[in-house]
Design a protein around this motif. Structure first.
Motif, mmCIF file in Angstrom:
data_model
loop_
_atom_site.group_PDB
_atom_site.id
_atom_site.type_symbol
_atom_site.label_atom_id
_atom_site.label_comp_id
_atom_site.label_asym_id
_atom_site.label_seq_id
_atom_site.Cartn_x
_atom_site.Cartn_y
_atom_site.Cartn_z
ATOM 1 N N UNK A 217 134.820 112.880 47.715
ATOM 2 C CA UNK A 217 134.395 114.123 47.086
ATOM 3 C C UNK A 217 133.353 113.948 46.000
ATOM 4 N N UNK A 218 133.433 112.876 45.208
ATOM 5 C CA UNK A 218 132.554 112.713 44.050
ATOM 6 C C UNK A 218 131.421 111.714 44.263
ATOM 7 N N UNK A 219 131.588 110.769 45.180
ATOM 8 C CA UNK A 219 130.584 109.704 45.333
ATOM 9 C C UNK A 219 130.068 109.582 46.770
ATOM 10 N N UNK A 220 130.378 110.527 47.629
ATOM 11 C CA UNK A 220 129.886 110.480 48.992
ATOM 12 C C UNK A 220 130.406 109.307 49.790
ATOM 13 N N UNK A 221 131.626 108.865 49.505
ATOM 14 C CA UNK A 221 132.201 107.728 50.215
ATOM 15 C C UNK A 221 131.872 106.384 49.615
ATOM 16 N N UNK A 222 131.029 106.358 48.587
ATOM 17 C CA UNK A 222 130.678 105.112 47.902
ATOM 18 C C UNK A 222 131.633 104.890 46.736
ATOM 19 N N UNK A 223 131.481 103.782 46.026
ATOM 20 C CA UNK A 223 132.321 103.479 44.866
ATOM 21 C C UNK A 223 131.495 103.631 43.596
ATOM 22 N N UNK A 224 132.117 103.877 42.452
ATOM 23 C CA UNK A 224 131.366 104.002 41.198
ATOM 24 C C UNK A 224 130.599 102.733 40.870
ATOM 25 N N UNK A 225 129.539 102.925 40.096
ATOM 26 C CA UNK A 225 128.654 101.823 39.728
ATOM 27 C C UNK A 225 128.922 101.366 38.301
ATOM 28 N N UNK A 226 130.143 101.485 37.832
ATOM 29 C CA UNK A 226 130.490 101.059 36.480
ATOM 30 C C UNK A 226 131.975 100.720 36.435
ATOM 31 N N UNK A 227 132.333 99.882 35.475
ATOM 32 C CA UNK A 227 133.738 99.518 35.301
ATOM 33 C C UNK A 227 134.545 100.723 34.852
ATOM 34 N N UNK A 228 133.950 101.544 33.996
ATOM 35 C CA UNK A 228 134.666 102.732 33.520
ATOM 36 C C UNK A 228 135.006 103.669 34.668
ATOM 37 N N UNK A 229 134.080 103.836 35.602
ATOM 38 C CA UNK A 229 134.361 104.698 36.737
ATOM 39 C C UNK A 229 135.347 104.095 37.713
ATOM 40 N N UNK A 230 135.353 102.794 37.865
ATOM 41 C CA UNK A 230 136.272 102.143 38.798
ATOM 42 C C UNK A 230 137.707 102.171 38.301
ATOM 43 N N UNK A 231 137.913 101.937 37.016
ATOM 44 C CA UNK A 231 139.287 101.886 36.515
ATOM 45 C C UNK A 231 139.934 103.270 36.481
ATOM 46 N N UNK A 232 139.146 104.323 36.632
ATOM 47 C CA UNK A 232 139.730 105.665 36.705
ATOM 48 C C UNK A 232 140.328 105.965 38.074
ATOM 49 N N UNK A 233 140.004 105.159 39.058
ATOM 50 C CA UNK A 233 140.529 105.373 40.397
ATOM 51 C C UNK A 233 141.993 104.965 40.470
ATOM 52 N N UNK A 243 135.721 92.414 39.565
ATOM 53 C CA UNK A 243 135.406 91.732 40.813
ATOM 54 C C UNK A 243 134.600 92.632 41.747
ATOM 55 N N UNK A 244 134.900 93.923 41.767
ATOM 56 C CA UNK A 244 134.121 94.850 42.596
ATOM 57 C C UNK A 244 132.682 94.953 42.109
ATOM 58 N N UNK A 245 132.481 94.971 40.801
ATOM 59 C CA UNK A 245 131.117 94.994 40.278
ATOM 60 C C UNK A 245 130.360 93.728 40.665
ATOM 61 N N UNK A 246 131.038 92.596 40.691
ATOM 62 C CA UNK A 246 130.383 91.341 41.022
ATOM 63 C C UNK A 246 130.100 91.233 42.511
ATOM 64 N N UNK A 247 131.094 91.548 43.354
ATOM 65 C CA UNK A 247 130.932 91.365 44.800
ATOM 66 C C UNK A 247 130.143 92.513 45.421
ATOM 67 N N UNK A 248 130.495 93.747 45.085
ATOM 68 C CA UNK A 248 129.873 94.904 45.743
ATOM 69 C C UNK A 248 128.512 95.249 45.159
ATOM 70 N N UNK A 249 128.394 95.211 43.818
ATOM 71 C CA UNK A 249 127.145 95.622 43.178
ATOM 72 C C UNK A 249 126.303 94.450 42.681
ATOM 73 N N UNK A 250 126.825 93.222 42.799
ATOM 74 C CA UNK A 250 126.103 92.027 42.363
ATOM 75 C C UNK A 250 125.739 92.107 40.874
ATOM 76 N N UNK A 251 126.681 92.574 40.086
ATOM 77 C CA UNK A 251 126.501 92.663 38.635
ATOM 78 C C UNK A 251 127.733 92.085 37.948
ATOM 79 N N UNK A 252 127.509 91.207 36.992
ATOM 80 C CA UNK A 252 128.604 90.570 36.253
ATOM 81 C C UNK A 252 128.908 91.418 35.029
#
Length: 384
Positions: A217-233, A243-252
């Motif tokens: 509903x909010x991201x079109x089937x994608x995942x948030x691009x921030x740690x703050x948005x991910x931990x709200x899930x 780990x999702x930021x590192x593996x999926x978005x290639x950001x440490x």
């Protein structure tokens, strides 16, 4: 009468003595000692007080007449040196306003050597996390947003679950269609059968459904691009988010600390004080560990914990850090196996056990595998 007294030889002699005493006080710093040794103690004290008063008045009011009549004595080297020290102290306090002592950031004493030795032990890349971790569970041919969604799903399933079980569940989900829309269209019973027997699979079915609804509903089937948005899930914690930021978005964004990283960091003494949970360990590690190593430390310690630094009875005799590790041989067996003979515990099958919570499906499966009846069957099969 006044003129008679002033012209008296006695007062004339007294004036001459007083003038000589004043000259001595003015020209020599030892004047105070000379006044104390005078024949008339009361007169000497009187003259000393008079001289002090005159000097203070001349310094305060700056009268030219007083300066000419009573010139100021030169300051002694000790007084001049004292004035300079006071001025320097005041100037330093005002200019800097801080203590000159520099405090260095705390770091473990032998962490660089220990880190390199763990790299040496992990150079084979044959641990379960190397073949079945979150980096290996997504479909490389799927669209980018679907790949990122599958990375997040694999991380959610990996909690309290062995890598082999997580990889098997992800294979079934990918064959069924692992996207946010497909997860929402799947009923709970079917989804539970697909992810079984991951730890807490009933609870994770609800987490997957609720998270997929938010992402669709909010991201079109994608995942948030921030740690703050991910931990709200629902069902996503700090470890999964980093780990999702590192593996999926290639950001440490931080260090992913699971049970292996938490345990090994405490055993090696990589924390200023022992931590009670993985989140405390993450914060403590990020205070001193260089940022360029944040992405590697999770993969490095997870595989090391799966093969050598086991939760129970770690293989300290095989560890290259046995001399520098403060926890070496404290939980190991009394007899040390020979180093030239490779132990069977290093195989992925036997070293993939993780700590399970009471009442979980993993605990039931482990009890059935280690029961006396199963051991008897294994012995009979080997004899036959």
């Amino acid at each position: 009468m006044l003129s008679t007294i002033m012209t008296s030889p006695y007062f004339a002699h007294s004036r001459s003595v007083t003038s000589r005493r004043r000259n001595l006080l003015t020209s020599s710093p030892l004047g105070s000692k000379l006044t104390r040794t005078s024949r008339n103690p009361r007169e000497g004290v009187k003259e000393e007080e008079t001289e002090t008063d005159l000097s203070s008045r001349a310094a305060t009011h700056g009268s030219p007449q007083q300066a000419a009549t009573h010139p100021q004595p030169e300051a002694s080297p000790q007084r001049a040196h004292g004035r300079r020290r006071r001025q320097l102290k005041v100037e330093y306090d005002v200019a800097d306003g801080a203590s000159p002592v520099k405090t260095e950031r705390w770091r473990p004493p032998e962490w660089t050597k220990q880190f390199e030795l763990i790299r040496e032990m992990r150079k084979g890349r044959d641990a379960p996390v190397d073949d079945m971790g979150a980096e290996k569970c997504y479909d490389t041919e799927a669209p980018a947003h679907v790949r990122r969604f599958q990375v997040l799903v694999s991380l959610m399933l990996s909690s309290q679950t062995r890598d082999q079980v997580t990889a098997a569940a992800m294979q079934k989900l990918r064959a069924h269609g692992c996207s946010a829309g497909n997860i929402l269209a799947t009923d709970d019973d079917t989804l539970g059968k697909l992810i079984y027997p991951v730890g807490f699979w009933r609870r994770k079915v609800q987490y997957l459904k609720r998270t997929s609804a938010v992402l669709q509903g909010d991201f079109g089937g994608d995942i948030p691009h921030s740690v703050e948005g991910l931990v709200r899930l629902p069902g996503v914690g700090p470890k999964m988010a980093h780990l999702a930021m590192d593996i999926a978005w290639d950001q440490v964004s931080g260090i992913g600390v699971d049970t292996h990283v938490h345990r090994i960091s405490n055993r090696l003494g990589w924390l200023r004080k022992p931590s009670k949970n993985p989140e405390e360990t993450r914060k403590a590690l990020e205070e001193w560990l260089p940022r360029e190593l944040w992405s590697e430390v999770n993969w490095l310690l997870v595989g090391f914990g799966q093969q050598v630094c086991l939760p129970v009875n770690p293989l300290c005799s095989l560890c290259l850090n046995q001399r520098s590790c403060p926890s070496a041989f404290k939980s190991s067996p009394a007899k040390r196996p020979k180093s030239e003979r490779p132990p069977q515990s290093l195989s992925p099958t036997s070293s993939s056990k993780t700590k399970t919570e009471p009442g979980s499906d993993d605990e039931r499966m482990e009890k059935e595998a280690t029961s006396p009846a199963s051991r008897t069957r294994n012995i009979k099969s080997k004899v036959s």
